[in-house]
Design an enzyme around this catalytic site. Structure first.
Site, PDB file in Angstrom:
ATOM      1  N   ARG A 163      15.942  42.632  -9.429  1.00  0.00           N
ATOM      2  CA  ARG A 163      16.869  41.537 -10.170  1.00  0.00           C
ATOM      3  C   ARG A 163      17.513  40.611  -9.777  1.00  0.00           C
ATOM      4  O   ARG A 163      17.636  39.799 -10.129  1.00  0.00           O
ATOM      5  CB  ARG A 163      18.261  42.901 -10.247  1.00  0.00           C
ATOM      6  CG  ARG A 163      17.907  43.803 -11.661  1.00  0.00           C
ATOM      7  CD  ARG A 163      19.379  44.247 -11.760  1.00  0.00           C
ATOM      8  NE  ARG A 163      19.093  45.463 -13.157  1.00  0.00           N
ATOM      9  CZ  ARG A 163      20.466  46.272 -13.831  1.00  0.00           C
ATOM     10  NH1 ARG A 163      21.415  45.819 -13.027  1.00  0.00           N
ATOM     11  NH2 ARG A 163      20.580  46.650 -14.604  1.00  0.00           N
ATOM     12  N   GLU A 196      30.263  52.705  -8.101  1.00  0.00           N
ATOM     13  CA  GLU A 196      30.237  51.112  -7.612  1.00  0.00           C
ATOM     14  C   GLU A 196      31.359  51.505  -6.267  1.00  0.00           C
ATOM     15  O   GLU A 196      30.996  49.879  -6.211  1.00  0.00           O
ATOM     16  CB  GLU A 196      30.506  50.275  -8.852  1.00  0.00           C
ATOM     17  CG  GLU A 196      30.483  49.173  -8.185  1.00  0.00           C
ATOM     18  CD  GLU A 196      30.590  48.077 -10.154  1.00  0.00           C
ATOM     19  OE1 GLU A 196      30.320  48.668 -11.065  1.00  0.00           O
ATOM     20  OE2 GLU A 196      30.268  46.517 -10.043  1.00  0.00           O
ATOM     21  N   ASN A 203      32.854  50.001 -16.973  1.00  0.00           N
ATOM     22  CA  ASN A 203      31.670  48.872 -17.640  1.00  0.00           C
ATOM     23  C   ASN A 203      30.922  50.107 -17.870  1.00  0.00           C
ATOM     24  O   ASN A 203      29.823  48.829 -18.869  1.00  0.00           O
ATOM     25  CB  ASN A 203      31.184  47.773 -16.338  1.00  0.00           C
ATOM     26  CG  ASN A 203      31.871  47.141 -15.722  1.00  0.00           C
ATOM     27  OD1 ASN A 203      32.538  46.527 -17.059  1.00  0.00           O
ATOM     28  ND2 ASN A 203      31.627  46.800 -13.791  1.00  0.00           N
ATOM     29  N   ALA A 263      30.613  57.325 -12.411  1.00  0.00           N
ATOM     30  CA  ALA A 263      31.529  58.386 -12.053  1.00  0.00           C
ATOM     31  C   ALA A 263      32.683  59.039 -11.963  1.00  0.00           C
ATOM     32  O   ALA A 263      33.091  60.245 -11.407  1.00  0.00           O
ATOM     33  CB  ALA A 263      31.712  57.269 -11.078  1.00  0.00           C
ATOM     34  N   GLY A 297      23.842  49.477 -20.244  1.00  0.00           N
ATOM     35  CA  GLY A 297      23.154  50.054 -21.322  1.00  0.00           C
ATOM     36  C   GLY A 297      22.812  51.270 -21.371  1.00  0.00           C
ATOM     37  O   GLY A 297      21.630  51.315 -22.224  1.00  0.00           O
ATOM     38  N   GLY A 298      23.491  52.200 -20.575  1.00  0.00           N
ATOM     39  CA  GLY A 298      23.042  53.556 -20.944  1.00  0.00           C
ATOM     40  C   GLY A 298      21.805  54.193 -20.044  1.00  0.00           C
ATOM     41  O   GLY A 298      21.128  54.805 -20.913  1.00  0.00           O
TER      42      GLY A 298
HETATM   43  P1  ADP Z   1      31.196  53.169 -11.934  1.00  0.00           P
HETATM   44  O1  ADP Z   1      29.976  52.829 -12.959  1.00  0.00           O
HETATM   45  O2  ADP Z   1      31.110  53.026 -11.410  1.00  0.00           O
HETATM   46  O3  ADP Z   1      31.796  54.527 -12.884  1.00  0.00           O
HETATM   47  P2  ADP Z   1      33.593  51.869 -14.246  1.00  0.00           P
HETATM   48  O4  ADP Z   1      33.606  50.121 -14.184  1.00  0.00           O
HETATM   49  O5  ADP Z   1      32.484  52.205 -15.233  1.00  0.00           O
HETATM   50  O6  ADP Z   1      33.077  52.171 -12.936  1.00  0.00           O
HETATM   51  O7  ADP Z   1      34.381  52.341 -13.874  1.00  0.00           O
HETATM   52  C1  ADP Z   1      35.278  52.034 -12.790  1.00  0.00           C
HETATM   53  C2  ADP Z   1      36.549  52.364 -14.029  1.00  0.00           C
HETATM   54  O8  ADP Z   1      37.631  52.452 -13.263  1.00  0.00           O
HETATM   55  C3  ADP Z   1      37.586  51.623 -15.027  1.00  0.00           C
HETATM   56  O9  ADP Z   1      37.402  52.302 -16.187  1.00  0.00           O
HETATM   57  C4  ADP Z   1      38.765  50.974 -14.533  1.00  0.00           C
HETATM   58  O10 ADP Z   1      39.812  50.332 -15.583  1.00  0.00           O
HETATM   59  C5  ADP Z   1      39.264  51.908 -13.777  1.00  0.00           C
HETATM   60  N1  ADP Z   1      39.956  51.145 -12.466  1.00  0.00           N
HETATM   61  C6  ADP Z   1      39.348  50.516 -11.570  1.00  0.00           C
HETATM   62  N2  ADP Z   1      40.776  50.388 -11.105  1.00  0.00           N
HETATM   63  C7  ADP Z   1      41.907  51.206 -10.529  1.00  0.00           C
HETATM   64  C8  ADP Z   1      43.402  51.123 -10.488  1.00  0.00           C
HETATM   65  N3  ADP Z   1      44.233  50.921  -9.491  1.00  0.00           N
HETATM   66  N4  ADP Z   1      43.555  52.108 -11.420  1.00  0.00           N
HETATM   67  C9  ADP Z   1      43.492  53.569 -12.705  1.00  0.00           C
HETATM   68  N5  ADP Z   1      42.535  52.573 -12.664  1.00  0.00           N
HETATM   69  C10 ADP Z   1      41.364  51.925 -12.724  1.00  0.00           C
END
Ligand code: ADP
Length: 518
Positions: free
Chosen positions: A338, A477, A86, A59, A91-92
């Site tokens: 799931r 998410e 995440n 995102a 799994g891309g």
């Molecule tokens: P999405 O799939 O929705 O993009 P991800 O889990 O892949 O979500 O990515 C969310 C990212 O946001 C992670 O890399 C996480 O470290 C970052 N994140 C979460 N909380 C904070 C915060 N308070 N400050 C900076 N980064 C954050």
């Protein structure tokens, strides 16, 4: 007397807080010990951008690249020492309605069919407008990713709960195949990217518009006292792409008490509720927080996402069967959504309530597309057996019953109908020839369907007014409602990319406020 006085004072303070919240106020006035927002008449910022994206997963990176395309000066911050959240360890796989690859395989699909599959899996709890927006954007967003260098495998896959094969997957079988090209594109487009920079709270102006973030720069997760305070200004908006809270055991247990520390998670260690709490403190409406998905493809024989997740997704569930080790019998539709699969697996317990791990398996043909097979075998998570008798012996399954179940399965494939559990058999084949590859299975906390409520412009909505909190956008998410009670596989990439870009387009259209440097 004095007690009376204190009570009245605190009642007055509470009423004042209530009024402030009702008006959408998020300043110091309503903040407790962990201040939610800095609100000063004219804060001085260390740096100023048009759009600040918090989080660098699907995102966040999609939002950043899209915002740069719109001509904005963009900053991405992430609290972790590596970008990608995440998203890089998933799994891309991306569910796409009416892709070119589907057309090549003569698979008929439509946005409406994808919406209806996701509504069914979401048990009708989905935010229908956002769901439509996501499904509608998938085909174009898949091409957009390709234009930045994502390479898909040359075939579509059939994931559980989707009524047709519609899943594209990066050739790496990893979200890194999306994140890496997007980071390269962002850097090329002049996007500034800071890692180890944690959002601590929001900065709002006197009209309660979000105009920036207070961060800890040089933060070292999980040491909360590390890092230096900085104020970063965002003239047009802050996009929260901060993911879910699957690894935040106390917070997830508040939503669903059964999700104790006994359940592992596939998430990265930083997947906690800190950012969500900050949004809530300035009035964001949290919805569906107790809808937490358990991934049905993981194994208790390794930590985190591991090797079993891809093996089971690409091999066992699509091309094999899953049996109860005590009976050798199948006990659910391996291509159900799931939630249905995870719940079915978690019913397998002994008289003391302890898990009796079921075993999923397929043969060499079925495992042909499992890229983690070699590693799974190396770490003894996946086991190999030349015959069904040997396989039964490895897991203590009654051999005759196992063989009878396989024979019955083969009959269903020949008949074109799974009389046991109604599994779709479009891509199924008979399991006749070893060697066999098998894995023990138990779900892990994987995805938070809940998050902040947004509108179709990806603006975060206020808990009381249900109006947008000015200057605050969210995607991926971190938002709630799109998936309802259960997300279908491969729909997180779809959601992240489409809603990230949507948030960026909205933020880029917002009026710019004028901000001052320190
Ligand atoms: P999405 O799939 O929705 O993009 P991800 O889990 O892949 O979500 O990515 C969310 C990212 O946001 C992670 O890399 C996480 O470290 C970052 N994140 C979460 N909380 C904070 C915060 N308070 N400050 C900076 N980064 C954050």
């Amino acid at each position: 007397m004095s007690h009376q006085h204190n009570t009245n004072t605190s009642r007055r303070a509470l009423l004042k807080q209530g009024a402030a919240l009702a008006a959408g106020v998020g300043g110091l006035m309503v903040a407790g010990p962990s201040a939610a927002a800095t609100s000063s008449p004219s804060p001085k910022f260390d740096e100023i951008f048009d759009i600040i994206v918090v989080g660098s997963g699907f995102a966040g990176m999609s939002a950043a690249v899209q915002a740069a395309e719109e001509g904005a000066k963009v900053l991405v911050i992430d609290k972790m020492p590596v970008f990608g959240g995440n998203s890089t360890i998933n799994g891309g796989a991306m569910a796409v309605a009416s892709s070119g690859l589907q057309a090549k395989s003569s698979i008929e699909d439509s946005v409406e069919l994808m919406v209806s599959d996701m509504l069914k899996s979401g048990r009708g709890m989905n935010d229908a407008e956002m769901l439509k927006l996501v499904c509608d954007g998938t085909a174009e967003s898949a091409r957009w990713l390709e234009s930045y260098g994502t390479v898909w495998k040359p075939f579509v896959q059939h994931f559980g709960g989707h009524s047709v094969p519609r899943v594209l997957q990066t050739r790496e079988s990893s979200g890194a195949g999306i994140i890496r090209p997007l980071i390269a594109a962002a850097k090329k487009a002049g996007v500034t990217m800071y890692k180890q920079t944690k959002l601590i709270s929001f900065v709002q102006d006197e009209q309660h518009r979000v105009i920036g973030v207070k961060v800890k720069s040089g933060y070292f997760f999980p040491k909360e006292r590390t890092g230096k305070d900085k104020l970063l200004g965002a003239r047009q908006g802050v996009i929260m792409a901060t993911g879910g809270f699957g690894r935040d055991i106390p917070f997830r247990q508040m939503q669903q008490p059964r999700l104790t520390s006994e359940l592992d998670s596939t998430n990265h260690p930083g997947a906690n509720a800190d950012a969500l709490k900050q949004m809530m403190l300035i009035g964001a409406n949290p919805i569906h927080l107790d809808q937490i998905q358990l991934g049905p493809w993981s194994s208790p024989d390794e930590k985190g996402f591991g090797t079993a997740s891809q093996f089971n997704t690409a091999a066992t569930y699509q091309n094999g069967i899953v049996v109860d080790v005590r009976t050798g019998e199948r006990f659910f539709n391996e291509l159900a959504d799931r939630k249905a699969r995870a719940e079915a697996i978690m019913t397998r317990r002994d008289a003391q309530g302890q898990p009796v791990y079921p075993v999923g398996f397929t043969n060499e043909k079925g495992a042909a597309k499992a890229q983690t097979l070699e590693w799974g075998l190396k770490y003894d998570v996946i086991k190999k057996a030349d015959t069904l008798d040997e396989l039964a012996g490895l897991y203590g399954i009654p051999a005759e019953k196992l063989k009878a179940q396989v024979a019955q399965w083969n009959q269903y494939v020949r008949d074109g109908e799974d009389k046991q559990f109604g599994r779709p058999l479009m891509k199924a084949f008979e399991l006749t020839q070893g060697p066999w590859y098998a894995v023990r299975m138990w779900p892990k906390v994987h995805y938070c369907m809940g998050g902040v409520r947004v509108n179709t412009h990806s603006q975060v909505l206020h808990l009381i007014s249900d109006k947008p909190i000015p200057g605050l956008f969210a995607a991926g998410e971190a938002t709630g409602g799109i998936h309802g009670a259960s997300r279908l596989g491969a729909c997180a990439v779809a959601e992240g990319v489409v809603t990230g870009r949507n948030a960026a387009r909205s933020a880029a259209k917002a009026d710019a406020v004028s901000l001052k440097l320190a």
